[in-house]
Design a protein around this motif. Structure first.
Motif, mmCIF file in Angstrom:
data_model
loop_
_atom_site.group_PDB
_atom_site.id
_atom_site.type_symbol
_atom_site.label_atom_id
_atom_site.label_comp_id
_atom_site.label_asym_id
_atom_site.label_seq_id
_atom_site.Cartn_x
_atom_site.Cartn_y
_atom_site.Cartn_z
ATOM 1 N N GLY A 101 0.799 -1.063 0.026
ATOM 2 C CA GLY A 101 0.017 0.094 -0.066
ATOM 3 C C GLY A 101 0.884 1.065 0.006
ATOM 4 O O GLY A 101 0.836 2.180 -0.690
ATOM 5 N N HIS A 102 1.985 1.233 0.828
ATOM 6 C CA HIS A 102 2.821 2.601 0.801
ATOM 7 C C HIS A 102 3.357 2.511 -0.536
ATOM 8 O O HIS A 102 3.811 3.665 -1.014
ATOM 9 C CB HIS A 102 3.847 2.316 1.993
ATOM 10 C CG HIS A 102 3.332 2.678 3.547
ATOM 11 N ND1 HIS A 102 3.301 3.944 3.827
ATOM 12 C CD2 HIS A 102 2.519 1.916 4.213
ATOM 13 C CE1 HIS A 102 2.535 3.931 5.034
ATOM 14 N NE2 HIS A 102 2.263 2.789 5.218
ATOM 15 N N THR A 103 3.715 1.570 -1.019
ATOM 16 C CA THR A 103 4.543 1.485 -2.386
ATOM 17 C C THR A 103 3.692 2.025 -3.726
ATOM 18 O O THR A 103 3.990 2.921 -4.298
ATOM 19 C CB THR A 103 4.984 0.187 -2.617
ATOM 20 O OG1 THR A 103 5.886 -0.208 -1.652
ATOM 21 C CG2 THR A 103 5.968 0.595 -3.895
ATOM 22 N N TRP A 104 2.320 1.371 -3.674
ATOM 23 C CA TRP A 104 1.440 1.436 -4.685
ATOM 24 C C TRP A 104 0.163 2.611 -4.794
ATOM 25 O O TRP A 104 -0.322 2.463 -5.562
ATOM 26 C CB TRP A 104 1.152 0.129 -5.183
ATOM 27 C CG TRP A 104 2.347 -0.836 -5.762
ATOM 28 C CD1 TRP A 104 2.978 -1.348 -4.838
ATOM 29 C CD2 TRP A 104 2.656 -0.963 -7.057
ATOM 30 N NE1 TRP A 104 3.878 -2.172 -5.821
ATOM 31 C CE2 TRP A 104 3.777 -2.120 -7.272
ATOM 32 C CE3 TRP A 104 2.259 -0.410 -8.213
ATOM 33 C CZ2 TRP A 104 4.351 -2.191 -8.128
ATOM 34 C CZ3 TRP A 104 2.916 -0.944 -9.579
ATOM 35 C CH2 TRP A 104 3.965 -1.887 -9.360
ATOM 36 N N THR A 105 0.005 3.075 -3.452
ATOM 37 C CA THR A 105 -1.157 3.844 -3.508
ATOM 38 C C THR A 105 -0.616 5.238 -3.080
ATOM 39 O O THR A 105 -1.473 6.182 -2.846
ATOM 40 C CB THR A 105 -2.033 3.252 -2.385
ATOM 41 O OG1 THR A 105 -1.558 3.588 -1.183
ATOM 42 C CG2 THR A 105 -2.336 2.017 -2.465
ATOM 43 N N ASP A 106 0.197 5.904 -3.630
ATOM 44 C CA ASP A 106 0.770 7.290 -3.493
ATOM 45 C C ASP A 106 0.790 8.180 -4.855
ATOM 46 O O ASP A 106 1.810 7.791 -5.595
ATOM 47 C CB ASP A 106 1.887 7.354 -2.666
ATOM 48 C CG ASP A 106 2.682 8.578 -2.837
ATOM 49 O OD1 ASP A 106 1.855 9.646 -3.032
ATOM 50 O OD2 ASP A 106 4.014 8.801 -2.661
ATOM 51 N N GLY A 107 -0.223 8.591 -5.240
ATOM 52 C CA GLY A 107 -0.361 9.465 -6.396
ATOM 53 C C GLY A 107 0.835 10.359 -6.668
ATOM 54 O O GLY A 107 0.877 10.815 -7.797
ATOM 55 N N THR A 108 1.302 11.004 -5.599
ATOM 56 C CA THR A 108 2.374 11.969 -5.688
ATOM 57 C C THR A 108 3.784 11.355 -5.754
ATOM 58 O O THR A 108 4.572 12.066 -6.206
ATOM 59 C CB THR A 108 2.342 12.707 -4.261
ATOM 60 O OG1 THR A 108 3.226 11.855 -3.258
ATOM 61 C CG2 THR A 108 1.293 13.343 -3.732
#
Length: 499
Positions: free
Chosen positions: A374-381
């Protein structure tokens, strides 16, 4: 018999890709880590509102896809490309002007060392610990020698790489899936959040883009097929190899390329699959020996001080940091290297790695990896705002951009765009038929990055290298190109061997 085996391999790749994308879309629906990169809690309404907006936009694009294909296909290509690339340049240069940063962290070490090398022929101690970043220093040193080793010059080089990469995204997508997909991919890349917000940050994340797109451009002919000429395979292998020297995770592209050669070459040409690995070994050996021969780095010092590969695997299991960079693990490895031989440090890492896995247990490891993914793949920035807030030249500009309503709008833009891209990948996975060298390469690369960053130390910005493939595949998913790719234009020399 042979055709059944290759058909099974193609379907296996597709099913793994489908499962990965389904998981990532599910996580992105419920998670969003853009705010957390700034240590800010998102408003309670943020996730549901941005999700609804993204679903509505995705639905509109899909509903009117045929009209979009007709419209985009009629746009005069040269004028649209020049205009969009002009917009990209304006966005990047505006970001450098208003959101410029004083170089710190690894970015600062690389820029300062390139300047030091140009002016005094010396290089910092940082690279005896992290020699993996030495290629970028060499590239910037050459640029600094030809002009001047100023930060602005390096930033303009970064802008040139990003803009050239956007053009190559257009060219590759157009050759593979047609003019409409090419234009959509170019538009998506020009408006892509990290491409303009990373303009002031000269680091491997953006520079790596060219080492993916240039070899693909060399490989793909005007009909959208992979060339089977040995010179094209060699040239692509060399560029992919330098990409791996620039950023270790890019070895995934070399592996994906080799697998595609094995799957699509006919008869004895399947042996071409070993070329990327042979070339990688040669290029890495020559480059490393050259660095030592020219005295840029001292071999004995590097072997004594540099982090073993197992260091990043141990850090990737840091429960407190969800597999992200942890200073405690850096200190742990540094202290071990001071006291023990390298082989014993590796053994200590393996022991610590087993302990961390055992302590979590089965349910703990599953929960940990869901958070890590989640921390790797859910950050649109893609962690860009975190980098821009580190010693900004104009802190008031960054504050105005990221606080209150403007900050919510910015985070919303990043999340909606990110969701749209992954919805496009899911559409492609649902509707894709058949197989094609480019889509197989892209799917294998996404699978590879997904698995690699489960094992490795991770960060959302590490995905920037992969984003051109995400953008192109997503546009294919929305604009109905996936189905046509699987059954349409294919070079007969690059179809699975049926014998």
């Amino acid at each position: 018999m042979g055709s059944r085996i290759f058909h099974f391999l193609h379907r296996f790749i597709f099913y793994i890709f489908f499962a990965v994308i389904l998981l990532l879309v599910g996580l992105n629906i419920f998670m969003s880590r853009g705010y957390s990169t700034l240590s800010v809690e998102p408003p309670a309404y943020f996730n549901p509102i941005t999700l609804v907006i993204a679903i509505l936009l995705a639905g509109l694009v899909y509903r009117f896809r045929l009209h979009l294909v007709a419209f985009l296909g009629k746009i005069p290509g040269i004028y649209a490309v020049i205009g969009l690339l002009g917009v990209s340049l304006i966005l990047q240069l505006l970001t450098i002007k208003e959101l410029n940063v004083n170089p710190t962290w690894d970015f600062g070490a690389i820029v300062d060392s390139a300047k030091l090398f140009v002016e005094k022929g010396e290089i910092g101690d940082y690279f005896t610990i992290y020699p993996n970043n030495i290629l970028l220093v060499c590239i910037l040193a050459v640029i600094g020698k030809l002009s001047t080793p100023a930060l602005l010059v390096f930033q303009l080089f970064n802008v040139m790489v990003i803009t050239t990469s956007q053009y190559l995204i257009y060219r590759i997508a157009s050759k593979v899936a047609g003019q409409a997909v090419g234009m959509a991919s170019l538009l998506g890349s020009v408006l892509f959040f990290p491409y303009f917000f990373y303009a002031p940050v000269v680091y491997t994340d953006t520079i790596s883009l060219i080492f993916l797109l240039l070899p693909l451009h060399v490989l793909i002919n005007k009909d959208g097929n992979f060339r089977d000429h040995p010179l094209a395979v060699m040239a692509a292998s060399i560029i992919f190899s330098f990409g791996m020297l620039l950023k270790g995770s890019l070895i995934i592209f070399t592996i994906a390329f080799a697998i595609v050669l094995f799957l699509y070459m006919k008869k004895w040409k399947k042996l071409y699959a070993v070329i990327p690995f042979i070339v990688l070994l040669i290029v890495k050996t020559l480059f490393t020996n050259g660095i030592y021969q020219f005295g840029i780095l001292d071999k004995e010092t590097v072997e004594k001080r540099s982090m073993p590969v197992t260091h990043w695997m141990v850090m990737g299991q840091n429960e407190d940091r969800f597999g992200k960079y942890a200073q405690t693990d850096v200190d742990f490895t540094t202290n071990l290297l001071k006291e023990y031989p390298r082989e014993e440090v590796t053994e200590a890492h393996i022991k610590e790695l087993k302990n961390r896995l055992t302590e979590k247990g089965l349910s703990g490891n599953i929960a940990f990896n869901m958070e890590k993914i989640g921390h790797t793949w859910t950050d649109g920035t893609y962690y860009s705002l975190n980098k821009l807030r580190r010693y900004p030249v104009h802190p008031e500009n960054f504050q105005r951009l990221t606080e209150d309503k403007s900050g919510h709008a910015l985070q919303g833009y990043a999340r909606v765009q990110h969701l749209l891209l992954f919805f496009g990948l899911l559409l492609l996975a649902f509707r894709f038929k058949g197989n094609h060298p480019f889509t197989s390469f892209a799917m294998l690369s996404i699978i590879g990055f997904f698995l690699f960053f489960i094992l490795w130390e991770t960060r959302s910005r590490y995905l920037v290298s992969l984003t051109p493939l995400i953008i192109m595949l997503s546009c294919m998913g929305y604009l109905d190109a996936g189905r046509r790719l699987g059954v349409g234009r294919r070079d007969r020399s690059l179809v699975p061997d049926s014998k």
